[in-house]
Structure formats: structure tokens, C-alpha cells
Design an enzyme around this catalytic site. Structure first.
Site, PDB file in Angstrom:
ATOM      1  N   PHE A 152      36.712  46.100  44.482  1.00  0.00           N
ATOM      2  CA  PHE A 152      37.756  46.527  43.549  1.00  0.00           C
ATOM      3  C   PHE A 152      38.445  45.279  43.021  1.00  0.00           C
ATOM      4  O   PHE A 152      39.009  44.500  43.785  1.00  0.00           O
ATOM      5  CB  PHE A 152      38.782  47.442  44.229  1.00  0.00           C
ATOM      6  CG  PHE A 152      39.743  48.043  43.247  1.00  0.00           C
ATOM      7  CD1 PHE A 152      39.503  49.284  42.682  1.00  0.00           C
ATOM      8  CD2 PHE A 152      40.875  47.346  42.840  1.00  0.00           C
ATOM      9  CE1 PHE A 152      40.379  49.833  41.744  1.00  0.00           C
ATOM     10  CE2 PHE A 152      41.749  47.891  41.900  1.00  0.00           C
ATOM     11  CZ  PHE A 152      41.500  49.132  41.355  1.00  0.00           C
ATOM     12  N   ASP A 237      38.756  36.624  45.259  1.00  0.00           N
ATOM     13  CA  ASP A 237      39.835  37.465  44.725  1.00  0.00           C
ATOM     14  C   ASP A 237      40.829  37.750  45.846  1.00  0.00           C
ATOM     15  O   ASP A 237      40.589  38.588  46.723  1.00  0.00           O
ATOM     16  CB  ASP A 237      39.246  38.763  44.162  1.00  0.00           C
ATOM     17  CG  ASP A 237      40.325  39.656  43.544  1.00  0.00           C
ATOM     18  OD1 ASP A 237      41.529  39.344  43.692  1.00  0.00           O
ATOM     19  OD2 ASP A 237      39.966  40.672  42.920  1.00  0.00           O
ATOM     20  N   LYS A 266      49.975  40.742  42.945  1.00  0.00           N
ATOM     21  CA  LYS A 266      50.719  41.576  43.900  1.00  0.00           C
ATOM     22  C   LYS A 266      51.917  40.883  44.567  1.00  0.00           C
ATOM     23  O   LYS A 266      53.000  40.870  44.010  1.00  0.00           O
ATOM     24  CB  LYS A 266      49.764  42.125  44.955  1.00  0.00           C
ATOM     25  CG  LYS A 266      48.723  43.095  44.376  1.00  0.00           C
ATOM     26  CD  LYS A 266      48.050  43.879  45.461  1.00  0.00           C
ATOM     27  CE  LYS A 266      46.826  44.657  45.000  1.00  0.00           C
ATOM     28  NZ  LYS A 266      47.107  45.957  44.452  1.00  0.00           N
TER      29      LYS A 266
HETATM   30  C1  LIG Z   1      41.406  42.597  45.179  1.00  0.00           C
HETATM   31  C2  LIG Z   1      42.066  43.142  43.961  1.00  0.00           C
HETATM   32  N1  LIG Z   1      41.844  42.561  42.778  1.00  0.00           N
HETATM   33  C3  LIG Z   1      42.432  42.998  41.655  1.00  0.00           C
HETATM   34  C4  LIG Z   1      43.279  44.085  41.672  1.00  0.00           C
HETATM   35  C5  LIG Z   1      43.919  44.565  40.407  1.00  0.00           C
HETATM   36  O1  LIG Z   1      45.269  44.266  40.406  1.00  0.00           O
HETATM   37  P1  LIG Z   1      46.275  45.012  39.406  1.00  0.00           P
HETATM   38  O2  LIG Z   1      46.383  46.413  39.893  1.00  0.00           O
HETATM   39  O3  LIG Z   1      47.540  44.224  39.490  1.00  0.00           O
HETATM   40  O4  LIG Z   1      45.661  44.948  38.059  1.00  0.00           O
HETATM   41  C6  LIG Z   1      43.549  44.725  42.882  1.00  0.00           C
HETATM   42  C7  LIG Z   1      44.453  45.883  42.928  1.00  0.00           C
HETATM   43  O5  LIG Z   1      44.505  46.642  43.847  1.00  0.00           O
HETATM   44  C8  LIG Z   1      42.932  44.239  44.057  1.00  0.00           C
HETATM   45  O6  LIG Z   1      43.149  44.815  45.244  1.00  0.00           O
END
Ligand SMILES: Cc1ncc(COP(=O)(O)O)c(C=O)c1O
Length: 461
Positions: A152, A237, A266
């Protein structure tokens, strides 16, 4: 009719939240919230708790999907934001540069591995991932991006192209060409895809958020090595795992990784200001922005704004001053120690896993009398069994937590890093109670599941 002042809206219109949502926002979300009985009127956030209109406190293990690492409304973040407002800073000159974002970049780079030298600001996790895709393609001149199954990385089209879950992708295609999945944990598969050539980057979560899947030993270091050998960039990520969540400032420290790209968001927000960042190597920065005419080829109007920078700086300060990264490691160890034995004690518990304060419990078909009911429930709505824990945790124990993804019987907890030992122990005890209940009373289990299942399935249509 004039738009009212915010303080007047808060004072006068409390109680209208769901009606407004159903009229003007997403009515299906309203249905889900009502069906699960989560339709509390939240009036305040205090540290790791949400407070409802009756003044009841709920331990929030959803943590705004990881945003409230410092807890809600941390006074030091509030003060940092007030500092910016009070200073009337010359925010976002666009053709000009500002102090706070520069200092934030300096502080993050100083704490990142030696491979990292610079920062590209963004406004959310998905935007950071979008930027990483673009930087990787531009820096390497290659088109392909590899990602892990079940990954994700966000829900805008580029990030969605790296999403390893059909339920998010379906109906939004065509997605970006050149994005290919590899099984998480499988180095041979990664090597095969790299060997096909043209790979700009492999983008991977160190711990997968959907399901809280931990990498097998040696996987991430092996992936980094294979990317290097193939001339592809290695992008970690850390949008969810970053800034203390796993008991290290960056999760990549657990394996001594030296990636070319790191995405953050986050927790960097301090729980207030939407934000994100890509940390990158000097080589990536210099190859992408390789001349004045290409000096603004990637960016975003709000990227690097003063409020976001102040929230990020305050977050780093609080994490370090309060020793929250070490605290998260200790609380995570305690949570595992208290909850791992459930695997042996209860037939219905398949696994308990976690790293720092990223934790999950996975349910599975029991061997005994409840098997048929469990199967029926799972057939009606795959993964629904997990709600059998989340619903009583909320109603009987005032603990808010989430199912870890579609079609999986996994309940996940992301406590605020400020969570107390008493709350960790309280959660573990509550969990054992609801697990025992779910296992002891299969008919209650089935009836609850049917109720929820009918509504949720109906709501999806
Ligand atoms: C690992 C990871 N990358 C990217 C995202 C996307 O972040 P956002 O919801 O701020 O767009 C998330 C969101 O849960 C995430 O857990």
C-alpha cells in the site's frame, strides 16, 4: 447566509456530523460507522485518547492511520504552529526559499542513513510516493517500477499503480504502465524482474501496513543489494513506519539499509498539518534537477510550507526529548510479550506479530465446534471475523482499532507512541477477553457477523 466563525460552528452545530456527512460527503462511510456502532460524537482528542460527548475516553489504536504518533494535540506542536502564525512568516514565496523547510530538511538528513543527502517536500504520503516514482524515472532514465504484492503506497493514480491489492485498483484503470508486482519476501522473483531490464526503482514498505507483514530475514538488505547490482534505485516507503513507529526513528535502521529514496508523511505532520517528504541521495537530486531550466520540474504549490515544516520540526524535537522512539520499542516488546501467548491459548488465533508499535493479531478457522460457523461467516464476507474483535473492543472496552485490510481476518493496532504501559496492559487484557468470548460463543459470533455482514455487503453495492 454568511459562513459562521469556526468557534461558533463548533459550539452550535455539534451533533450534525453524520447528517452533514450523509448529505454532502460520503454516505457509505456513514453507513459503515453506524453499522459497526462507531457513531460516537467525538468532541476532543487528548494524547492517545478520543473523547466523546459524554466525556468517555477511548484508547485510539487507529491513531488517524498513524498520524498521531505524538498523540493528539501535543502542546509542543500547537506552540510551534502558533509561533509560525504569530511570526507572520513570509510563507511560500515560491520564487524564493524559506528557513523552516530548510532546517527540517537539514534535521531529517542528519538522522537518515549516509546514502541520503536532500529532501523533496510533499503534502501527503501518496504525493511523496508519486514524487519518488518521478524522481526514480528521471534519475535513471528507465521506465519500470517494481512493487510488492499486498503493498500500500497511497491512492492517487501513480501510487495506486504500485498497490498490491485488487480492491483498491479495480475500476480506476488504466493505471501507470511499467509497474510490476513481485511477491513480498521473494528475492529470486525480484531478481528475475530486475533482470528483465528497464527498472528505475523497487519501492517497498519495510513492514507492510496492510496486514502488518514483516519482511523475512535478509530480505530488505538482499533487495537493496540486487537493486544496486541492476542499477535500479532502492526506495523504502516509510510513510507509516517512519519516525519511531517501529521502535527506531526509521524502520530501515533495523536492517542497516542505505536506500536511494525514503518517503515520509503521517507522523511528520505532528497530527496537524498534511505533509510529506522524499529523502533522496545527492545523485538523485542532481540528476533530476540537472540545470536551471529543470530546476522546478517537480514540486507542488504547498510543498515546503511553514506550518508543515514547523509541525515536522516539533515532532522530531518531541520524539527525542520525550524518548518516544525507545518508549515505542519497549511498549511494542511488552505488547508482543503479553499477546503472543494467545496463539497457544486460543484455537481461533493464528498469529500475533509486530515491530515496535505496529502490531497485529490474525484469526483463523478454529478446529473445534466453531469451524462451520467461522467458515460461513468468512464466506459471507471474507475477513469479517476480525470485526468480532474490533466491535466488542470498542463497545465493551472503549478501544478503537481497525481491521488491517480487505478480506483479511487481521486486527491491527497503531497506538500513539506516547501510549502508557497501563494502556498497553489494558489493551492486552481486553483483547484476551474478546478473543475468549469469540471462541466460547460461536453462535453469538455468527449472529454478530451476519448483522454486520449484511449491512456492510449491502452498503458496498
Ligand atoms: C506505506 C504507505 N505509503 C503511502 C501511504 C499514503 O499516504 P497518504 O494516505 O498520506 O496519501 C500510506 C497510507 O496509509 C502508507 O501506509
Amino acid at each position: 447566509m454568511a459562513v459562521a466563525r469556526v468557534r461558533d460552528i463548533l459550539a452550535a452545530r455539534g451533533g450534525e456530523e453524520l447528517a452533514l456527512n450523509d448529505a454532502y460527503l460520503n454516505p457509505q462511510l456513514g453507513r459503515i460507522v453506524r453499522t459497526l456502532g462507531l457513531d460516537r460524537r467525538w468532541v476532543r482528542g487528548e494524547g492517545p485518547y478520543l473523547v466523546d460527548e459524554r466525556g468517555d475516553r477511548y484508547l485510539d489504536l487507529l491513531c488517524g492511520y498513524g498520524v498521531f504518533a505524538l498523540g493528539r494535540n501535543h502542546p509542543e506542536v500547537v506552540a510551534a504552529l502558533e509561533d509560525v502564525l504569530e511570526a507572520r512568516t513570509a510563507n511560500l514565496p515560491q520564487l524564493g526559499v524559506t528557513l523552516l523547510t530548510g532546517v527540517l530538511a537539514e534535521e531529517l538528513v542528519a538522522r537518515a542513513p549516509a546514502s541520503i543527502a536532500a529532501m523533496v517536500p510533499a503534502n501527503s504520503g501518496t504525493e511523496a510516493v508519486e514524487a519518488a516514482i518521478k524522481l526514480a524515472r528521471a534519475a535513471t532514465g528507465r521506465p519500470r517500477i517494481l512493487y510488492a504484492e499486498h503493498a500500500f503506497h497511497g491512492l492517487t493514480l501513480g501510487s495506486l499503480s504500485l498497490n498490491g491489492n485488487a480492491e483498491f485498483r479495480d475500476g480506476f484503470g488504466p493505471l501507470l504502465p511499467g509497474c510490476d508486482p513481485v511477491p513480498f519476501g521473494d528475492l529470486d522473483a525480484l531478481e528475475r524482474e530486475l533482470a528483465r531490464g528497464g527498472v528505475a526503482a523497487f519501492v517497498v514498505e519495510p513492514v507492510q501496513g496492510k496486514g502488518v507483514n514483516l519482511p523475512p530475514d535478509g530480505y530488505l538488505a538482499g533487495a537493496q543489494e540486487r537493486c544496486r547490482a541492476a542499477g535500479a534505485l532502492f526506495c523504502v516507503d516509510e510513510v507509516q513506519t517512519g519516525l519511531g513507529r517501529t521502535g527506531r526513528l526509521f524502520a530501515l535502521e533495523h536492517w542497516g539499509l542505505e536506500p536511494d529514496l525514503i518517503t515520509l508523511a503521517k507522523a511528520l505532520s505532528g497530527g496537524f498539518v498534511p505533509t510529506g517528504a522524499v529523502l533522496c541521495s545527492r545523485a538523485v537530486m542532481d540528476r533530476v534537477f540537472d540545470g536551471m531550466e529543470r530546476g522546478v520540474r517537480h514540486g507542488s504549490t504547498f510543498g515546503g510550507n511553514d506550518l508543515a515544516a514547523a509541525a515536522g520540526l516539533a515532532t522530531l524535537r518531541v520524539l527525542e526529548r520525550e524518548g518516544l522512539v525507545e518508549h515505542a520499542a519497549r511498549m511494542g516488546d511488552l505488547l508482543l510479550e503479553l499477546t503472543r501467548p494467545l496463539v497457544d491459548r486460543y484455537d481461533i488465533v493464528r498469529d500475533v506479530r509486530g515491530l515496535g508499535l505496529m502490531w497485529a493479531i490474525e484469526l483463523g478457522e478454529p478446529a473445534g465446534a466453531g469451524r462451520r460457523l467461522y467458515r460461513a461467516v468468512d464466506r459471507a464476507q471474507p475477513g469479517l471475523a476480525a470485526q468480532l474483535l474490533t466491535v466488542p473492543l470498542f463497545h465493551d472496552h472503549r478501544i478503537l482499532c481497525q481491521v488491517a485490510g480487505h478480506r483479511m481476518s487481521v486486527v491491527k493496532a497503531l497506538p500513539a507512541l506516547v501510549v502508557s504501559e497501563a494502556d498497553v496492559r489494558g489493551f492486552a487484557a481486553a483483547l484476551e477477553e474478546v478473543v475468549a468470548e469469540a471462541e466460547r460463543v460461536p453462535t453469538a459470533l455468527a449472529s454478530l457477523a451476519w448483522r454486520v455482514g449484511r449491512q456492510v455487503v449491502g452498503g458496498r453495492r
